[in-house]
Structure formats: C-alpha cells, structure tokens
Design a protein around this motif. Structure first.
Motif, mmCIF file in Angstrom:
data_model
loop_
_atom_site.group_PDB
_atom_site.id
_atom_site.type_symbol
_atom_site.label_atom_id
_atom_site.label_comp_id
_atom_site.label_asym_id
_atom_site.label_seq_id
_atom_site.Cartn_x
_atom_site.Cartn_y
_atom_site.Cartn_z
ATOM 1 N N UNK A 63 13.905 5.458 3.757
ATOM 2 C CA UNK A 63 12.729 6.259 4.081
ATOM 3 C C UNK A 63 11.718 5.279 4.666
ATOM 4 N N UNK A 64 11.475 5.299 5.985
ATOM 5 C CA UNK A 64 10.696 4.225 6.627
ATOM 6 C C UNK A 64 9.221 4.258 6.229
ATOM 7 N N UNK A 65 8.614 3.076 6.161
ATOM 8 C CA UNK A 65 7.181 3.010 5.848
ATOM 9 C C UNK A 65 6.346 3.612 6.971
ATOM 10 N N UNK A 66 5.186 4.104 6.622
ATOM 11 C CA UNK A 66 4.235 4.583 7.629
ATOM 12 C C UNK A 66 3.621 3.365 8.321
ATOM 13 N N UNK A 67 3.525 3.420 9.627
ATOM 14 C CA UNK A 67 3.106 2.248 10.396
ATOM 15 C C UNK A 67 1.675 1.805 10.090
ATOM 16 N N UNK A 68 0.806 2.761 9.731
ATOM 17 C CA UNK A 68 -0.598 2.401 9.520
ATOM 18 C C UNK A 68 -0.870 1.884 8.115
ATOM 19 N N UNK A 69 0.152 1.905 7.252
ATOM 20 C CA UNK A 69 -0.065 1.535 5.856
ATOM 21 C C UNK A 69 -0.353 0.040 5.701
ATOM 22 N N UNK A 70 0.381 -0.804 6.427
ATOM 23 C CA UNK A 70 0.230 -2.252 6.246
ATOM 24 C C UNK A 70 -1.191 -2.728 6.528
ATOM 25 N N UNK A 71 -1.799 -2.399 7.683
ATOM 26 C CA UNK A 71 -3.197 -2.836 7.887
ATOM 27 C C UNK A 71 -4.166 -2.201 6.893
ATOM 28 N N UNK A 72 -3.862 -0.977 6.442
ATOM 29 C CA UNK A 72 -4.742 -0.336 5.455
ATOM 30 C C UNK A 72 -4.690 -1.079 4.126
ATOM 31 N N UNK A 73 -3.493 -1.500 3.735
ATOM 32 C CA UNK A 73 -3.361 -2.267 2.493
ATOM 33 C C UNK A 73 -4.024 -3.635 2.621
ATOM 34 N N UNK B 234 2.463 -4.592 0.310
ATOM 35 C CA UNK B 234 1.712 -4.232 -0.892
ATOM 36 C C UNK B 234 1.772 -5.375 -1.899
ATOM 37 N N UNK B 235 2.905 -6.090 -1.908
ATOM 38 C CA UNK B 235 3.046 -7.259 -2.769
ATOM 39 C C UNK B 235 3.200 -8.493 -1.900
ATOM 40 N N UNK B 236 2.802 -9.619 -2.446
ATOM 41 C CA UNK B 236 2.922 -10.894 -1.749
ATOM 42 C C UNK B 236 3.922 -11.767 -2.485
ATOM 43 N N UNK B 237 4.344 -12.874 -1.878
ATOM 44 C CA UNK B 237 5.282 -13.769 -2.575
ATOM 45 C C UNK B 237 4.761 -14.139 -3.953
ATOM 46 N N UNK B 238 5.645 -14.021 -4.933
ATOM 47 C CA UNK B 238 5.255 -14.291 -6.309
ATOM 48 C C UNK B 238 4.923 -13.048 -7.099
ATOM 49 N N UNK C 272 10.200 -1.153 -0.229
ATOM 50 C CA UNK C 272 9.083 -0.572 0.521
ATOM 51 C C UNK C 272 7.805 -1.367 0.265
ATOM 52 N N UNK C 273 7.586 -1.764 -0.992
ATOM 53 C CA UNK C 273 6.386 -2.548 -1.324
ATOM 54 C C UNK C 273 6.344 -3.848 -0.526
ATOM 55 N N UNK C 274 7.506 -4.458 -0.333
ATOM 56 C CA UNK C 274 7.572 -5.694 0.457
ATOM 57 C C UNK C 274 7.339 -5.421 1.932
ATOM 58 N N UNK C 275 7.911 -4.328 2.445
ATOM 59 C CA UNK C 275 7.801 -4.027 3.868
ATOM 60 C C UNK C 275 6.367 -3.741 4.287
#
Length: 887
Positions: free
Chosen positions: A527-537, A567-571, A561-564
């Motif tokens: 289920x692909x991520x929404x494209x605008x989510x990354x800059x919003x996060x 939403x989460x960073x390394x660690x 999905x959280x990685x894509x």
C-alpha cells in the motif's frame, strides 16, 4: 427451550461445540418460531440509541462559568440599587455571549447514528432449511448467516464453510488488504485481524462466499463494542477553555481582594455604604473582560474559515487552538500515511531485482532502486504476461476516471502492465483463456490455461512455496534461495506472490498446474505511501511534534511504511504490537518508558488506542489523533483533537472527530497546526490587551477611592468601555496575520497558562501607565481647571477610552514602532476608526449622552484627553527602548 450460551472467546471454540451451545442445526438453520423467541429474548440486531443533548440543555450550559456568575451577581446588585439601565446592560451582555456560544456549539452529535446506518442493509439467513432475506435487525443469535461478494456482514459469527471468501476489515482493524477467511481455529490471544475463522458486523465481503453461525448481535458485536467506547469516551475541556477558566479564577481573586480592601478602608473611614457598594460594583465590572469570550470565539471562527479554504473543516472552534498546541499526533497508517490501495512495489527476478513506482493513469513506470536492466529481461516480459492472464480483475477508464473491479492485488497487476507499456486487452486477445483453476486455501495457487499460436500456455501465480514446488527443474538450492527471498520480502512488509508458466504443444489435463513449471520470479505488493506525507512529517519534526503510527496492520508492514515516509529515523526502528501492551493500570515505570520511546505500534485494538492516548495525556501532552475507520472513532473522541479523513474515511470517523480533512492530506494537518499556533498567539495578544485595559479601570477606581478624590468612572461607563472600545481592537488583534516563525519553534508547554509571569508583569506595567496618565488628567481637570465631579467623570471616561485605543500599538513584537504586525494589520485601523466614531456618537446622540452621563466639554478638556491617550504609548516605548539597550 434449551439454554443458549455464547462463549467468551468464540474464535477458540470448535464449530461442533459452538453449534451445540447455540442449539443450531447448520443444515437447516433456526425455525421461524425459534428465531422469533430468540428475537424476543436478545432484542433486535441494532446498536443502542444514545440520547443526544437537547437544544435547551446546550443553551443552559452557556449560562455556566465563573465570568457568567460574576456578571449575573453584578446585574442583581444593580437592580437592587435601582440602577436598572446597568442591570439590563449586563443581562444583554450575558444573552449575546450565550446565543453566540449556542449557535456555534449546536452541531449534530451523530456518532451513534452514523454507526447505526451500517445496520440498515438486508441479510440472508437459513430458516427452516431455506435461505430467506430479512432485515439485518431481525438476525439473531444462532442464525446461520449466508454471505457472498458485495454483502455487508450483518452480525458477528463463526464460519461454517467458505469458498474463496475474502473480507475487507480495514474499517475495524486497519488492515489494508482483504482478509482470506477459513474455518481453522487461530491461536488463543489472536487479535481481530488474525481471527480468520470469524465474520464481523459491518465489514464488506469482497470475494467468494460462505456461511457462519451468528454469535453476537447489536451491542455485543465488535462494532457494538466500539460504539460503546465512542459513547463512553469522555472529552475533557480543551486547553484553551481550561486556560480561560483559570484566567477567570485569577480575575475573581483580584476582584474580591480589591473590593474587600476597598470596603474595609471605606468602612474604616466611615464613608457612605451606598457609595462603597456602588464602587465595589464598578470594580467587579471592571475586573471582568466581558468581551473576552466573544472575541475568542470570533478569532477562532476566523481561523476556522481560513482552514476551510485549505480543505480543513473544523467542527468545534476551540479545536483550532487545540491543534496549535498539539505536541503528540497519533496517526493511522491505512488511508492516512498510505493511499489505501495496493500497488506493485518490488520485482524479484532470478537475475535482477528492482523497486518500482507505478502510474497507470500516466502509463509510466519508474525504477526507484535496483537493477535498471530488469525491464530488458525476458523474465520481465513473462511476468507481465502471466500477471495479466492469471487474473480475473478489470481496470478501465470510465468518463476519464479509473474504474477498478475485482481483487485489489489483481487490479494492481493490470495497472503494472499498463504502466509498463502493455495493453492487457491485447494480451488477453492473443492468449484466449480455455480453463481456470481457482485459488483455494488448500492449493494456495491460481492457474489459467490459454491457447497461443497453435500451442498452449499455462499461467500460474500463488504462494512462493507452492509455486516453487511445481518448478521441478529448479535445484533444491535455488528453490530454497528463492523461498528465502520471499520470506525476507514478507518481513519487510510486502505481500508476495510467485509467478511461473509452462508452454506445451499438447493440451494439458484438468490438473494443468501440476506439470513442470518455469519459474519467473516474485512480486512484492505494498500500500504505497502518500507523496505529501514525508515533507509534512519533516515539518512536524521541525515544529517539535511527535508523530506516532498506531495501526491494526502487520508489524513489518507498519515499520516499512514508517521508514519510507521518514516517520522514524535511524535508531528508532522499533515496533510494538498489541500483544506487547499491558492495560494502563498494569504498566510499570519501565513499561511506560519503553512505550513512550516507541514510534510505531501494530496490531493495536481500539481499546489499546484509548489507553495509549490516555497515557500521553497523563504525561501532560496535548494529543491529536488522525484516522478514517470505524476502529478509530473512540480514539478520535478521546483525544484532545480528533482529525478524520474526509475522502476515504468512514462517516463514523468524520462525525466523531473535531476536524475533517477534505483532501485526506496529512500535509493539511501541518497547515492546521500553523494556523492553530497563530490563533493562540493572537489570543494571547488580545487577552494581554483586554486585561491591561481592565486592570487600568480597576486601578483608576481603586486609587481614586483610596485617595478620596471621588468616583471618576461609573459602572455603566466601565461596561461600555469593556464592550465597545475594548472589544473591537481586541478583535482586530485576534485576526492578525500568520507568523511563519511559529512553526520553527517547539510547541508551547501545554501546562503553561495563556499568561506567563512576564505577561502579567507587562499587564501591570501597561495598566499603571494608563492609570497614571488618566488620573493625572483627572487631577488637572478637577484641581487646576475647576471641573465639577460630573465633568471630571466625563474627562476620565474619554481619556481612558482613548488611552486604551492607543494602547493597541504597545503590543507589537517587532523592533520597529512604525512597521510591524500591528501597523500592517488593516483591521486594527478599521477598529480604531470605528471606536473613535462610536465615542463621538456618545457625545452627540442624546440617548447615549444621557445614559452615560456625558457632560459638555471645552477645547482644553479635549487636548487633555488627547495627551492622556498618547502619554502611555510614549512612556511604554521609552521603557522598552531602555530595556532593549540594556540587553
């Protein structure tokens, strides 16, 4: 009549024992008489109605609150003293506030009604050995429910038999893909998403058919339990409401303290009791900023209108400010961070692999990562061919809009072919289908037989281990290697299918999938991520807002999905499931620390979402919750600010939430947060303005009383200043322009009141500056110019009114006095002109002239009023300049 008993964990009970406990014959179902008896015993299969608040109840609630009580008491005292005009004026203020609050709060509270709308569909049950269609409300415990593709499940039940049955449970569990159902008993503690032997009320059947014995109806269904949680979830006062209430309590103590001190001193001086009471009444009116609630409401409404332009619908005005103070956001995955549709994501061929992005509408396929050479291989072409042929879905464009019919995975294969530049219709024409072996839970593969150029072509797709088992020419080592790859893809959150084919000149037998197949490769679906989510996060992180994913989906999928979307960073690659979560009252400090550190939660039930929100609220956080499913409704209500998705969201979620995103864009939340922060800053400014103005009135009355120089302001004059000359500049401050720098700052501490220590010091300073200027003018007028007490009162009224109007320029935040957010705000200038006009009317209109005890003025008095108005501004700017130079 035999006793009917429903087990506590029906998913764990063998079907023969369950049928015996429910006294149901699986071949004939219930008799008509037995069904009627059970209907009488258990009631209709409907959710309990919740009595909504009446208009009268909502209206009466507007007359509660500390400020209302004080004003009501002031009105009563006014009538007692014979000051009927003042009494009616105060009552008018109370009525205006009440009507405004009532109109803005009177919106439908339809959460339960929305849930009940899911009950209105017909249902088919087995009665007296025949299938009968009845109203879903008539379905009862022990009925044998018959379902097929397109139906909405009418009640909870255990499956008796299935045939390729798939159910869309995303609204209940958050699971993106339809769930394959079977009759096998799952492990004991399986969450709803893993109870594959059960049907749940309100979920649509997407494929296949089946029969189930009903174990729960109405409020006893999983949907009913969620409805109960929606009803029982308590919504506490919003942070703004709580802070304004706390501010009102401070004002009460100030009023009581000053009035008591004034009365004690007056009685000690043996002054006239009537005058003391009149002055105490003036103090009470002066202490209460009557226009605060109206200005706050209008400021929030202005913010609401601006958000509506950005596709954000706000149902409760206070929600705008609440979102601005939010420092934790719980978000669902499906439909919120993702597009709630399945797409081909990864190609794993024997000699190459690639992660791709499919855009069927544009006919474009993009390789994001991996081998560019993958699209040049023969295996790639065969993969597309088999994906189209071994497929029963349809994808077409109707009036320019894509139309999808069939299993979402099969639709995604057709879109993959189109994006790769192929025509599914042409492939199907070139390879006419002659036979099909449908997918079943036993074989776990699907196969189709086709003719092509005088020969035969077999297309197969299915579970990796089953397909690889039929590729007999593969070595055991290769077979294991490919299977390990499929397992790794599954761990990464992808749903995988293996593909194979066989070409032969002779027509195969009925079991044409059992021959030696040629392995093509694997496809991973996501289920692909929404494209605008990354800059919003990213914007949320910059603004100091913690975003947490809470979903009912698979843990690996959630983490992927959280990685894509970053939403989460390394660690931070940690995911907790519902099984890991203890009830809130059983959490140790170590448990809480671990839970608060986690950013991704999967397989979480609605009740666990409530517990997690409660935990963060106990930490003092302001919690926002986004969601779109029925399963999100209780958490949307429990959170400080519930945000529903309007396009993909259920009606239940939309009507339970405080805000609805019309475009389903997570980026709109960032806009709402920015607007919320601006609104709070504007509210802080106009509260600062109103309180400093009101405190100046208190100081003028109090100091004049202590100095025994008369009563320079009458109660009705104070009320007029508070409602007219104070409110309009405050309102202009409340609708100030946006401040982009606010989103580069961390959220304010939710425990911090609207007015901190520095603000209170500035309020006192501003008030003292205006008081000194106005009393100075009063002293000059009465002592040096020989004005009477009434003329001195007249001078004080206009001097204080003008000083408060000019005071608005003291609230700038920029360094320049002439160019700042105050001087650039056109509403400020409009407000000043309007207030000056109203003040002029009080002098020239006989009715106002009489009510406010206005006296004729000389030119000298007018110059004195102007000097008293400008002097505080000059004094404040000098002091601020000195402080700035000292830093």
């Amino acid at each position: 009549m035999p006793t009917i008993s429903t087990p506590e964990k029906p998913h764990q009970v063998p079907i023969d024992q369950l049928l015996k406990a429910l006294n149901t014959n699986p071949k004939t179902g219930l008799t008509a008489d037995e069904a009627k008896n059970r209907y009488d015993e258990f009631g209709p299969n409907a959710l309990q109605e919740v009595k909504l608040e009446s208009p009268l109840t909502i209206l009466l609630r507007q007359f509660t609150g500390v400020i209302v009580y004080i004003l009501a008491a002031a009105a009563g005292i006014s009538f007692f003293l014979g000051e009927t005009v003042e009494g009616f004026a105060i009552i008018a203020v109370l009525l205006v506030n009440a009507v405004t609050g009532f109109l803005l709060e009177w919106n439908a509270r339809q959460s339960m009604d929305a849930l009940r709308k899911m009950d209105t569909t017909p249902a088919r049950v087995l009665r007296d050995g025949r299938i009968r269609e009845i109203s879903s409300e008539e379905v009862t415990v022990g009925d044998v429910l018959v379902v097929e593709a397109g139906d909405l499940v009418a009640a909870d039940g255990n499956l008796l038999e299935v045939s390729q049955l798939q159910i869309d449970e995303s609204a209940l569990t958050g699971e993106s893909l339809p769930v394959d159902k079977n009759t096998e008993i799952p492990p004991d503690e399986s969450p709803l998403g893993d109870q594959h032997n059960r049907l749940f009320k309100g979920t649509p059947v997407t494929a296949g058919n089946g029969r189930a014995v009903v174990t729960g109806i109405g409020q006893q269904t999983e949907l009913g339990k969620i409805a109960t949680m929606v009803k029982d979830a308590k919504r506490s006062a919003t942070p703004l409401e709580a802070k304004l209430d706390a501010l009102a309590k401070v004002l009460i103590w100030v009023t009581v303290g000053l009035a008591a001190l004034f009365l004690v001193v007056g009685l000690f001086r043996k002054e006239e009791p009537f005058r003391l009471i009149e002055t105490a009444l003036a103090l009470a009116i002066a202490a209460i900023p009557e226009g605060m609630s109206v200005v706050a409401t209008i400021a929030l409404a202005y913010g609401m209108l601006r958000l509506a332009e950005k596709k954000v619908i706000v149902k409760r005005l206070s929600a705008v400010e609440t979102l601005g103070g939010t420092n934790v956001i719980f978000t669902d995955k499906t439909g919120t961070l993702t597009q709630n549709r399945i797409e081909v994501n990864t190609l794993q061929l024997p000699d190459a692999n690639a992660e791709i992005e499919v855009d069927a509408e544009a006919g474009k396929l993009t390789i994001i990562a991996g081998n560019l050479s993958v699209i040049e291989s023969d295996a790639y072409q065969q993969l597309i061919r088999v994906g189209v042929l071994c497929n029963n879905a349809d994808y077409d464009s109707v009036e320019g809009k894509p139309k999808e019919v069939g299993d979402p995975v099969e639709v995604s294969l057709l879109k993959f072919a189109i994006a790769a530049g192929h025509s599914p219709d042409q492939i199907i024409t070139n390879f006419p289908r002659k036979a099909e072996q449908a997918f079943s839970s036993d074989t776990r593969i699907m196969g189709t037989l086709h003719t092509h150029e005088g020969g035969y072509f077999v297309a197969v797709k299915g579970a990796a281990e089953e397909v690889l088992e039929r590729c007999q020419s593969l070595s055991e080592k290769d077979r294991k290697a490919y299977y390990d790859i499929s397992e790794k893809m599954a761990v990464d959150g992808l749903r995988t299918l293996a593909f194979a084919f066989r070409e032969t000149s002779e027509k195969p037998g009925d079991n044409f999938t059992d021959g030696d197949l040629t392995y093509i490769g694997l496809i991973g679906f996501l289920d692909p991520p929404r494209t605008e989510v990354t800059p919003a996060l990213k914007a949320c992180r910059a603004a100091g807002i913690k975003v947490i994913m809470v979903t009912g989906d698979h843990p690996a999928t959630a983490l992927t999905i959280a990685s894509k979307v970053n939403l989460i960073e390394p660690g931070e690659e940690m995911v907790m499931t519902g099984k890991d979560l203890k009830p809130l009252d059983q959490l140790t400090e170590a448990d809480k620390t671990k839970l608060l550190a986690c950013r991704v939660f999967a397989r979480v039930s609605p009740a666990q979402k409530l517990d997690m929100i409660d935990l963060y609220q106990q930490q003092g956080d302001i919690v926002g919750m986004t969601g779109d499913g029925v399963n999100d409704a209780p958490a949307l209500k429990k959170s400080d600010i519930g945000i529903a998705m309007g396009l993909r969201g259920t009606q239940v979620a939309a009507e339970t939430a405080d805000m609805v995103l019309k475009d389903d864009s997570f980026a709109s939340i960032v806009s709402a947060i920015a607007q919320g922060r601006v609104i709070f800053e504007n509210i802080r400014k106009f509260v600062l303005f109103l309180l400093s103005c009101n405190l100046s009135e208190i100081f003028v009355v109090t100091f004049a009383g202590f100095l025994n120089v008369g009563n320079p302001l009458l109660p009705l004059q104070i009320l007029f200043i508070n409602i007219v000359t104070d409110v309009f500049p405050a309102l202009a401050l409340g609708v100030g322009r946006e401040n982009s720098s606010l989103m580069q700052q961390p959220p304010r501490d939710p425990k911090t009141p609207i007015m901190d220590g520095y603000d209170w010091r500035m309020v006192v300073f501003y008030a003292l500056a205006m008081t000194a200027s106005v009393l100075g003018a009063y002293w000059l007028g009465t002592r040096e110019l020989g004005l009477t007490a009434k003329e001195g009162n007249n001078l004080t009224f206009y001097a204080l009114s003008f000083a408060q109007l000019m005071h608005v320029f003291n609230l700038r935040s920029g360094r320049s006095f002439f160019v700042n957010e105050i001087t650039r705000n056109l509403y400020i200038w409009y407000a000043l002109l309007l207030c000056l006009l109203i003040l002029a009317l009080t002098y020239y209109i006989p009715f106002l002239h009489k009510v406010l005890s206005i006296q004729p003025m000389t030119t000298t008095e007018l110059w004195l009023i102007l000097a008293a108005g400008f002097a505080p501004v000059l004094l404040v700017q000098i002091v601020k300049g000195i402080i700035r130079l000292g830093k």
